[in-house]
Scaffold this motif. Structure first.
Motif, PDB file in Angstrom:
ATOM      1  N   VAL A 198      -3.834  -2.462   6.121  1.00 31.93           N
ATOM      2  CA  VAL A 198      -4.373  -1.824   4.920  1.00 31.93           C
ATOM      3  C   VAL A 198      -5.903  -1.774   4.983  1.00 31.93           C
ATOM      4  CG1 VAL A 198      -4.600  -2.159   2.424  1.00 31.93           C
ATOM      5  CG2 VAL A 198      -2.372  -2.500   3.529  1.00 31.93           C
ATOM      6  N   ASP A 247      -3.023  -4.759  -0.764  1.00 33.37           N
ATOM      7  CA  ASP A 247      -2.083  -5.485   0.088  1.00 33.37           C
ATOM      8  C   ASP A 247      -1.181  -6.445  -0.687  1.00 33.37           C
ATOM      9  OD1 ASP A 247      -3.735  -7.583  -0.526  1.00 33.37           O
ATOM     10  OD2 ASP A 247      -4.304  -8.061   1.512  1.00 33.37           O
ATOM     11  N   ALA A 253       0.828  -1.212   0.000  1.00 33.59           N
ATOM     12  CA  ALA A 253       0.000   0.000   0.000  1.00 33.59           C
ATOM     13  C   ALA A 253       0.863   1.263   0.000  1.00 33.59           C
ATOM     14  CB  ALA A 253      -0.927   0.001   1.210  1.00 33.59           C
TER      15      ALA A 253
END
Lengths: 86, 86, 86, 86, 86
Positions: free
Chosen positions: E56, D69, D58
């Motif tokens: 994330v 991810d 990210a």
């Protein structure tokens, strides 16, 4: 966290400077895998331990950036086998 | 961290600009899996190494954002087999 | 997140100072593995729970750095088996 | 990082706004698993690639928060089979 | 990211306050495992989805700290089986 049992110590003379001084222990995890964790507690071979992983482990080292992704955070209390039938 | 053994080098001519220069080594891990780790130590094929993973590996590269999620942090000292019975 | 079921409590008298007070529960996960999670909800053995992992779990502890990589974030509602055929 | 081979493209018309434009490729990893990675390099089906995972992936997207991810960071150079015995 | 298919909804009445309101869906992943992901898109049971994991996923929730480590970021377009031979 995962549970594990200390099975030995890792020696690494040639290593990245930012690896903190202290013991790196090899641990057999609950599931049968092996990993190497930094030990701030002075655990012994055979001891049952609790391990935290990832960036959470590195955050233990305040004021510096340590390339450590596994940390022993506790020694697990194990019941003393009681002497029975006496 | 996990233990592994270097099995080769990865070459990638076409790559994202932020990948740092330096060796990307393929490593067979303790459990039998394979991963590719950045090597700041100049390890050789066959060498036993210690690898850290995740954002902890990227944090090794200070002052820049490196898309590196596995880093060799040490070469593991292996005992020299002693000559016995002589 | 993953689902799991509480199977017991972990006691660790000798531990890193930054481990927060509170229960550390052993959980059997959906896939059959075991992990240890911090429990802010007071769950009981046998209870079905929802667990978050990684730095997300540590971020629950605001204002301090907790070496916690697994957190129970909810108790899962289970249907009460209805009495049938009566 | 892990090695993988591109096996196709994922289309997702209905998606979270913060997913960056660009290709999402399905990759078969070294170990036989499948994952979906963002591809900034324009890789083709069948191409061997290097993938970084987690928050490191990210972080490639500077100036915005991308819910990505897994990121292809390089195309792996593969040896051209040499014509032998001629 | 990983691919998965929604298999149901998780209800958790007793939960940590910082869990955001909204659906928590149980998903069967590509590899056969199960996980629970936050769904901002309103997906249905049986729908093929794309999931991002780890910090994330939590970063999707801007302005607050959400203990969410898995997020559905897209519904995967599936080809409508075409009627053939008619």
């Amino acid at each position: 966290m995962i549970k594990g049992r200390v099975i030995g110590k890792i020696w690494s003379s040639r290593r990245v400077d930012s690896v903190p001084g202290g013991a790196l222990l090899e641990v057999e995890t609950d599931g049968g895998g092996h990993l190497v964790a930094y030990d701030p507690l002075g655990c012994n071979t055979g001891e049952a331990v609790l391990i935290t992983q990832g960036s959470v482990a590195a955050a233990y080292f305040t004021g510096k950036t340590a390339p450590i992704d596994a940390l022993i955070i506790g020694s697990i209390d194990e019941e003393t086998p009681t002497k029975s039938r006496k």
